[in-house]
Structures are given as structure tokens and as C-alpha cells.
Motif scaffolding. Structure first.
Motif, PDB file in Angstrom:
ATOM      1  N   ILE A  31       0.754  -1.243  -0.110  1.00  0.00           N
ATOM      2  CA  ILE A  31       0.185  -0.038  -0.113  1.00  0.00           C
ATOM      3  C   ILE A  31       0.907   1.084   0.008  1.00  0.00           C
ATOM      4  O   ILE A  31       2.080   1.448   0.715  1.00  0.00           O
ATOM      5  CB  ILE A  31      -1.043  -0.128   1.212  1.00  0.00           C
ATOM      6  CG1 ILE A  31      -1.871  -0.975   1.072  1.00  0.00           C
ATOM      7  CG2 ILE A  31      -1.773   1.427   1.232  1.00  0.00           C
ATOM      8  CD1 ILE A  31      -2.806  -1.112   2.370  1.00  0.00           C
ATOM      9  N   SER A  32       0.589   2.167  -0.896  1.00  0.00           N
ATOM     10  CA  SER A  32       1.577   3.527  -0.890  1.00  0.00           C
ATOM     11  C   SER A  32       0.779   4.524  -0.343  1.00  0.00           C
ATOM     12  O   SER A  32       0.047   5.019  -0.783  1.00  0.00           O
ATOM     13  CB  SER A  32       1.790   3.790  -2.459  1.00  0.00           C
ATOM     14  OG  SER A  32       2.428   4.916  -2.500  1.00  0.00           O
ATOM     15  N   VAL A  33       1.340   4.835   0.679  1.00  0.00           N
ATOM     16  CA  VAL A  33       1.084   6.473   1.426  1.00  0.00           C
ATOM     17  C   VAL A  33       2.317   7.098   1.586  1.00  0.00           C
ATOM     18  O   VAL A  33       2.961   6.786   2.373  1.00  0.00           O
ATOM     19  CB  VAL A  33       0.095   6.068   2.799  1.00  0.00           C
ATOM     20  CG1 VAL A  33      -0.160   7.353   3.325  1.00  0.00           C
ATOM     21  CG2 VAL A  33      -1.010   5.077   2.458  1.00  0.00           C
ATOM     22  N   SER A  93     -11.026  15.796  -3.173  1.00  0.00           N
ATOM     23  CA  SER A  93     -10.089  15.419  -3.960  1.00  0.00           C
ATOM     24  C   SER A  93     -10.300  13.961  -4.390  1.00  0.00           C
ATOM     25  O   SER A  93     -10.730  13.135  -3.735  1.00  0.00           O
ATOM     26  CB  SER A  93      -8.647  15.610  -3.365  1.00  0.00           C
ATOM     27  OG  SER A  93      -7.551  15.009  -4.066  1.00  0.00           O
ATOM     28  N   LYS A  94      -9.981  13.506  -5.723  1.00  0.00           N
ATOM     29  CA  LYS A  94      -9.893  12.126  -6.087  1.00  0.00           C
ATOM     30  C   LYS A  94      -8.599  11.624  -6.262  1.00  0.00           C
ATOM     31  O   LYS A  94      -8.527  10.552  -6.432  1.00  0.00           O
ATOM     32  CB  LYS A  94     -10.619  12.184  -7.522  1.00  0.00           C
ATOM     33  CG  LYS A  94     -12.274  12.366  -7.622  1.00  0.00           C
ATOM     34  CD  LYS A  94     -12.663  12.512  -8.975  1.00  0.00           C
ATOM     35  CE  LYS A  94     -14.076  12.949  -8.857  1.00  0.00           C
ATOM     36  NZ  LYS A  94     -14.938  12.689 -10.473  1.00  0.00           N
ATOM     37  N   GLY A  95      -7.485  12.390  -6.017  1.00  0.00           N
ATOM     38  CA  GLY A  95      -6.300  11.838  -6.123  1.00  0.00           C
ATOM     39  C   GLY A  95      -5.297  12.128  -5.134  1.00  0.00           C
ATOM     40  O   GLY A  95      -4.019  11.833  -5.219  1.00  0.00           O
ATOM     41  N   ALA A  96      -5.581  12.389  -4.082  1.00  0.00           N
ATOM     42  CA  ALA A  96      -4.877  12.710  -2.986  1.00  0.00           C
ATOM     43  C   ALA A  96      -4.336  11.299  -2.367  1.00  0.00           C
ATOM     44  O   ALA A  96      -4.852  10.279  -2.421  1.00  0.00           O
ATOM     45  CB  ALA A  96      -5.585  13.354  -1.726  1.00  0.00           C
ATOM     46  N   ASN A  97      -3.052  11.724  -1.949  1.00  0.00           N
ATOM     47  CA  ASN A  97      -2.369  10.434  -1.602  1.00  0.00           C
ATOM     48  C   ASN A  97      -1.219  11.083  -0.385  1.00  0.00           C
ATOM     49  O   ASN A  97      -0.435  11.670  -0.547  1.00  0.00           O
ATOM     50  CB  ASN A  97      -1.031   9.890  -2.766  1.00  0.00           C
ATOM     51  CG  ASN A  97      -0.529   8.545  -1.965  1.00  0.00           C
ATOM     52  OD1 ASN A  97       0.355   8.596  -1.063  1.00  0.00           O
ATOM     53  ND2 ASN A  97      -0.618   7.446  -2.660  1.00  0.00           N
ATOM     54  N   THR A 151      -6.833   3.976  -1.816  1.00  0.00           N
ATOM     55  CA  THR A 151      -7.479   3.359  -2.984  1.00  0.00           C
ATOM     56  C   THR A 151      -8.400   2.324  -2.431  1.00  0.00           C
ATOM     57  O   THR A 151      -8.245   1.919  -1.273  1.00  0.00           O
ATOM     58  CB  THR A 151      -6.548   2.662  -4.019  1.00  0.00           C
ATOM     59  OG1 THR A 151      -6.028   1.583  -3.550  1.00  0.00           O
ATOM     60  CG2 THR A 151      -5.669   3.757  -4.650  1.00  0.00           C
ATOM     61  N   THR A 152      -9.461   2.159  -3.633  1.00  0.00           N
ATOM     62  CA  THR A 152     -10.474   1.143  -3.051  1.00  0.00           C
ATOM     63  C   THR A 152      -9.603  -0.431  -2.907  1.00  0.00           C
ATOM     64  O   THR A 152      -9.972  -1.004  -1.840  1.00  0.00           O
ATOM     65  CB  THR A 152     -11.415   1.011  -4.171  1.00  0.00           C
ATOM     66  OG1 THR A 152     -11.977   2.053  -4.565  1.00  0.00           O
ATOM     67  CG2 THR A 152     -12.504   0.319  -3.772  1.00  0.00           C
ATOM     68  N   MET A 153      -8.671  -0.561  -3.796  1.00  0.00           N
ATOM     69  CA  MET A 153      -7.818  -2.062  -3.463  1.00  0.00           C
ATOM     70  C   MET A 153      -6.929  -2.145  -2.264  1.00  0.00           C
ATOM     71  O   MET A 153      -7.108  -2.872  -1.442  1.00  0.00           O
ATOM     72  CB  MET A 153      -6.953  -1.952  -4.864  1.00  0.00           C
ATOM     73  CG  MET A 153      -6.069  -3.254  -4.715  1.00  0.00           C
ATOM     74  SD  MET A 153      -7.095  -4.627  -4.483  1.00  0.00           S
ATOM     75  CE  MET A 153      -7.887  -4.816  -6.310  1.00  0.00           C
ATOM     76  N   ASP A 154      -6.542  -0.641  -1.899  1.00  0.00           N
ATOM     77  CA  ASP A 154      -5.827  -0.625  -0.530  1.00  0.00           C
ATOM     78  C   ASP A 154      -6.932  -1.018   0.576  1.00  0.00           C
ATOM     79  O   ASP A 154      -6.721  -1.845   1.637  1.00  0.00           O
ATOM     80  CB  ASP A 154      -5.429   0.683  -0.172  1.00  0.00           C
ATOM     81  CG  ASP A 154      -4.314   1.099  -1.067  1.00  0.00           C
ATOM     82  OD1 ASP A 154      -3.740   0.058  -1.786  1.00  0.00           O
ATOM     83  OD2 ASP A 154      -4.059   2.272  -1.488  1.00  0.00           O
ATOM     84  N   MET A 155      -8.191  -0.642   0.743  1.00  0.00           N
ATOM     85  CA  MET A 155      -8.943  -0.903   1.493  1.00  0.00           C
ATOM     86  C   MET A 155      -9.342  -2.143   1.735  1.00  0.00           C
ATOM     87  O   MET A 155      -9.538  -3.010   2.784  1.00  0.00           O
ATOM     88  CB  MET A 155     -10.399   0.154   1.104  1.00  0.00           C
ATOM     89  CG  MET A 155      -9.969   1.447   1.550  1.00  0.00           C
ATOM     90  SD  MET A 155     -11.330   2.637   0.805  1.00  0.00           S
ATOM     91  CE  MET A 155     -12.802   2.161   1.521  1.00  0.00           C
TER      92      MET A 155
END
Length: 223
Positions: A75-77, A95-99, A118-122
Motif C-alpha cells: 500500500i502506497s501512502v 479530491s479524487k487523487g490525494a495520496n 485506494t479501493t484496492m488498499d481498503m
């Protein structure tokens, strides 16, 4: 969610305008409530937890999570997110692209909100819990903690909602549980039928139908 605080409503303006969210949360404690009685607050008790993690680990919450949770799960944060104004905070919600992970001016990360995934991260976090805390054969979280945190620890009596440790208990008989964000985000786990579902969304006030949607429309597809 069982820390008593002095206000009838969540003290968001005082919290967000303070420089140290942990000290601010500590200052909010008190009032006539009893420790252990459920009071919904995604700040206060949660952000005190961030302070405890920092003092215990000697690392920022972000760095500790990167090393022990995000990295194993790929997971990338990347960074802390700081707000210089109310407008910047509102932009973050839209925002739709905040990291990143929201932090106060001291670099203390939030604990009950503010983490961009992201949804996959969740879904990965849900799968980690479904796996009893293991990922690719490696133990990431204590199995004992998994079991304890997904059992009923308190009840929001006004709404007849059961709560573990940061998880809502959906159905005790099948041991299903979910993380439900204030805005429509959800991570749903049902160990009985080995189902994990994740929903990500922009901020929606009083979102109520996520669990019903998952249980009525998604789960039956995998039975």
C-alpha cells in the motif's frame, strides 16, 4: 468511542484550529459522561491513540504504518498532508487523487479520518482481517487483537449499533464487521462466507446504505 468529553457535539472548530491535536483532544476530555459509555467522535479518543503510538514506538504514525503495515501489503501512502486553511481542508475532501495522511502542524497523523487509500488498499485491509492478521504467510497483526477488536465492546444505544475497536459489528451470529467512514467509505468483512467488500466515495453527508447495498446486492453474487 468511549471517552467522555465536555461538548454536546463534536468540537470540530476548536479541534481543527488548534496546533496540537493530541493536546487539544486531551483538553476536551471530561464532562458528565462516564468512561466506557459510547460517544461517537472520530476525533478526541482516536487522536489520543496517535499520541500513544508516537510515544510508544518513537516513530511517527505514518512511518510506523509504512514499515509494519503498508509495506507488507504493498500500500502506497507517501507523505503527510497539512492544511493551511479551511479551504485546503475542503479541497482535500473533494479530491479524487490525494495520496497521504493528514497531520497537524507537529506531524502527528490523524487516527479517525484523513488517510487516503485506494479501493484496492481498503480491500487489502479487509482481507488482512479476514486472514486473521496474516498476509502472504507473514503475521502482520496479532490474531488475538483481530478477535478482540471485532467483538462487541460498546453499544451506541441511541441507534442500536454495536462497536468493537474501530470496527462496527454488523452481525454477531456470522461475525461480520465493517469500517464505515463518515462520507460513504466502507470496508466490509464476513468471515462466515469469506467475503470482503470495499466501497470508496467522495464525501457524502449521512451515507446510510452501504452495508445494505453490500449485503443485498454484492454478497449474494458469491454464495
Amino acid at each position: 468511542m468511549t471517552a467522555p468529553y465536555k461538548y454536546k457535539l463534536n468540537p470540530y472548530p476548536k479541534f481543527f484550529s488548534s496546533e496540537d491535536w493530541v493536546l487539544s483532544s486531551l483538553d476536551f476530555l471530561g464532562g458528565r459522561g462516564k468512561i466506557g459509555n459510547f460517544r461517537y467522535a472520530p476525533i478526541i479518543g482516536m487522536d489520543i491513540l496517535s499520541g500513544i503510538l508516537i510515544n510508544t514506538t518513537g516513530q511517527s504514525v505514518l512511518k510506523f504504518a509504512q514499515d509494519n503495515l503498508f509495506s507488507p501489503l504493498e500500500i502506497s501512502v507517501d507523505k503527510n498532508i497539512y492544511f493551511q486553511s479551511k479551504e485546503e481542508q475542503m479541497d482535500f475532501y473533494r479530491s479524487k487523487g490525494a495520496n497521504g495522511w493528514v497531520a497537524d502542524s507537529n506531524g502527528t497523523n490523524t487516527a479517525g479520518w484523513g488517510l487516503s487509500l485506494t479501493t484496492m488498499d481498503m480491500a487489502k485491509l479487509g482481507q488482512l482481517y479476514l486472514n486473521g492478521g496474516c498476509w502472504n504467510g507473514r503475521r502482520i497483526i496479532s490474531g488475538k487483537w483481530i478477535a478482540e477488536s471485532t467483538q462487541v465492546q460498546s453499544v451506541w444505544k441511541a441507534r442500536d449499533l454495536k462497536y468493537g475497536y474501530l470496527w462496527w459489528i454488523i452481525d454477531e451470529a456470522e461475525h461480520s464487521f465493517a469500517a464505515l467512514g463518515d462520507g460513504g467509505n466502507a470496508i466490509y468483512v464476513n468471515p462466515e462466507n469469506r467475503t470482503v467488500a470495499a466501497v470508496s466515495s467522495l464525501f457524502v453527508k449521512r451515507a446510510k446504505d452501504r452495508v445494505d447495498f453490500i449485503r443485498d446486492e454484492i454478497e449474494p453474487l458469491f454464495r
